[in-house]
Design an enzyme around this catalytic site. Structure first.
Site, PDB file in Angstrom:
ATOM      1  N   ASP A 117      -4.436  -4.178   6.310  1.00 44.85           N
ATOM      2  CA  ASP A 117      -4.885  -5.037   5.217  1.00 44.85           C
ATOM      3  C   ASP A 117      -3.864  -6.140   4.965  1.00 44.85           C
ATOM      4  O   ASP A 117      -2.680  -5.871   4.767  1.00 44.85           O
ATOM      5  CB  ASP A 117      -5.106  -4.209   3.946  1.00 44.85           C
ATOM      6  CG  ASP A 117      -5.776  -5.004   2.829  1.00 44.85           C
ATOM      7  OD1 ASP A 117      -6.421  -6.024   3.137  1.00 44.85           O
ATOM      8  OD2 ASP A 117      -5.665  -4.600   1.656  1.00 44.85           O
TER       9      ASP A 117
ATOM     10  N   HIS B 292      -2.370  -1.004  -3.530  1.00 41.46           N
ATOM     11  CA  HIS B 292      -3.422   0.009  -3.452  1.00 41.46           C
ATOM     12  C   HIS B 292      -3.002   1.223  -4.272  1.00 41.46           C
ATOM     13  O   HIS B 292      -1.891   1.733  -4.112  1.00 41.46           O
ATOM     14  CB  HIS B 292      -3.644   0.437  -1.996  1.00 41.46           C
ATOM     15  CG  HIS B 292      -4.084  -0.671  -1.106  1.00 41.46           C
ATOM     16  ND1 HIS B 292      -3.951  -0.636   0.263  1.00 41.46           N
ATOM     17  CD2 HIS B 292      -4.662  -1.873  -1.385  1.00 41.46           C
ATOM     18  CE1 HIS B 292      -4.427  -1.743   0.795  1.00 41.46           C
ATOM     19  NE2 HIS B 292      -4.857  -2.518  -0.188  1.00 41.46           N
TER      20      HIS B 292
ATOM     21  N   SER C 201       0.858  -1.184   0.000  1.00 41.24           N
ATOM     22  CA  SER C 201       0.000   0.000   0.000  1.00 41.24           C
ATOM     23  C   SER C 201       0.894   1.233   0.000  1.00 41.24           C
ATOM     24  O   SER C 201       1.845   1.308  -0.789  1.00 41.24           O
ATOM     25  CB  SER C 201      -0.943  -0.033   1.206  1.00 41.24           C
ATOM     26  OG  SER C 201      -1.884   1.022   1.127  1.00 41.24           O
TER      27      SER C 201
END
Length: 338
Positions: free
Chosen positions: A280, A187, A160
């Site tokens: 996550d 992401h 991310s």
């Protein structure tokens, strides 16, 4: 929620303050990167909006330095010409920002309402992330060769904020040929998937593709999930894609990929979790490890944003905690003996 607005234009700061306060946010302002660094630990914002072009220290350098002293979600808010540049998005992610959105240009502008709505929606999405500090224990570290006798059918990577900085080192350090397909969930702001693919193609010798439903995975190829879809794989190594839902906190989701692999491939996976804010992928990585997979987690002090690696370490999800450089060495050793 307190938002720090960092912009060298007083007019832009006033506009953003008015917009954010109308949505119930508490706003503090900084007119430069240096002023933001001086204020951030004192005012302790929950979110930061960051301009790109500022005198002395631009938004990318400010983001990087800000995250070294205070873990906070950063959203790059910049002019339309910049938001359409792929380089802006990649640099923002590498610095540790979570998203790039277009700066509203004033209530009389015809696009003010959609741009203002996009900004508020982005802030609402990122404010749900949990900011974590690195745990006191570091987990199992080491640069010595990893001995692994279990079968590996593919490599899965989750990243991310700050991920591109780690990916550049990790993927750039791989020595071909790679005997496994590599799946990547990074992401990224919507609309820039093709730019991410092109950028990744420059970082290594691996061919980079956007996955298609039912497509068989090929060894030595790197795959990304399509826009607005989660990535999953069947037992026979074909892609299964699921459309993201409005309530999903991350799209694509690292957890969706890792959980699916735990169900379908059990422990026949090499899974890697890199820099990012929130958690996550952490719990799903622990599931993979429990099923016998080899799991590597980025060393928190080498990550631009340590939240995801720290969350994984807290859950004892890592077989090894390594820097991206050491991860590349680990994969090279495993590839030679595959």
């Amino acid at each position: 929620m307190r938002v720090m607005v960092i912009d060298d234009s007083s007019v832009a700061r006033q506009l953003l303050r008015s917009l954010l306060e109308s949505e119930g946010y508490d706003v503090v302002e900084a007119g430069s990167g240096l002023q933001a660094l001086e204020l951030v630990t004192r005012v302790q914002p929950d979110l930061v909006t960051m301009d790109v072009h500022m005198p002395g220290m631009d938004g990318f350098d400010t983001t990087r330095r800000l995250l070294e002293v205070y873990a906070v979600p950063v959203v790059i808010v910049t002019a339309s010409a910049n938001t359409k540049e792929a380089g802006t998005v990649i640099r923002a992610l590498a610095a540790g920002a979570l998203a790039v959105v277009e700066k509203p240009r004033g209530p009389l502008h015809p696009q003010f309402d959609p741009h203002a709505a996009q900004l508020i929606q982005t802030l609402q999405r990122v404010q749900t992330l949990t900011v974590r500090s690195p745990p006191s224990r570091s987990g199992p570290t080491g640069a010595d060769p990893v001995r692994w006798d279990k079968p590996i059918r593919l490599v899965a990577i989750g990243a991310s904020a700050g991920g591109p900085a780690a990916l550049k080192v990790l993927l750039g350090g791989l020595e071909p040929p790679c005997p496994w397909p590599i799946l990547l969930v990074q992401h990224i702001t919507g609309g820039f998937l093709d730019s991410l693919r092109d950028w990744l193609s420059l970082q290594s010798t691996l061919p980079v593709h956007i996955a298609r439903p039912g497509e068989p995975l090929q060894p030595g190829h790197l795959y990304l999930s399509p826009e607005a879809h989660h990535l999953a794989v069947s037992r026979d190594l074909r892609f299964r894609l699921a459309r993201c839902e409005p309530q999903d906190m991350a799209c694509p989701s690292i957890s969706h990929l890792f959980d699916g692999l735990a169900d379908e491939l059990q422990g026949e996976v090499l899974a890697i979790l890199l820099s990012g804010m929130g958690s996550d992928g952490a719990a799903a990585l622990a599931r993979l490890k429990a099923k016998g997979a080899l799991t590597l987690v980025q060393q928190p002090d080498s990550a631009v944003v340590s939240g995801m690696p720290a969350a994984a370490i807290e859950l004892s999800a890592a077989c090894r905690v390594q820097s991206p450089e050491t991860m590349a060495l680990t994969l090279n050793g495993l590839m030679r003996h595959a």
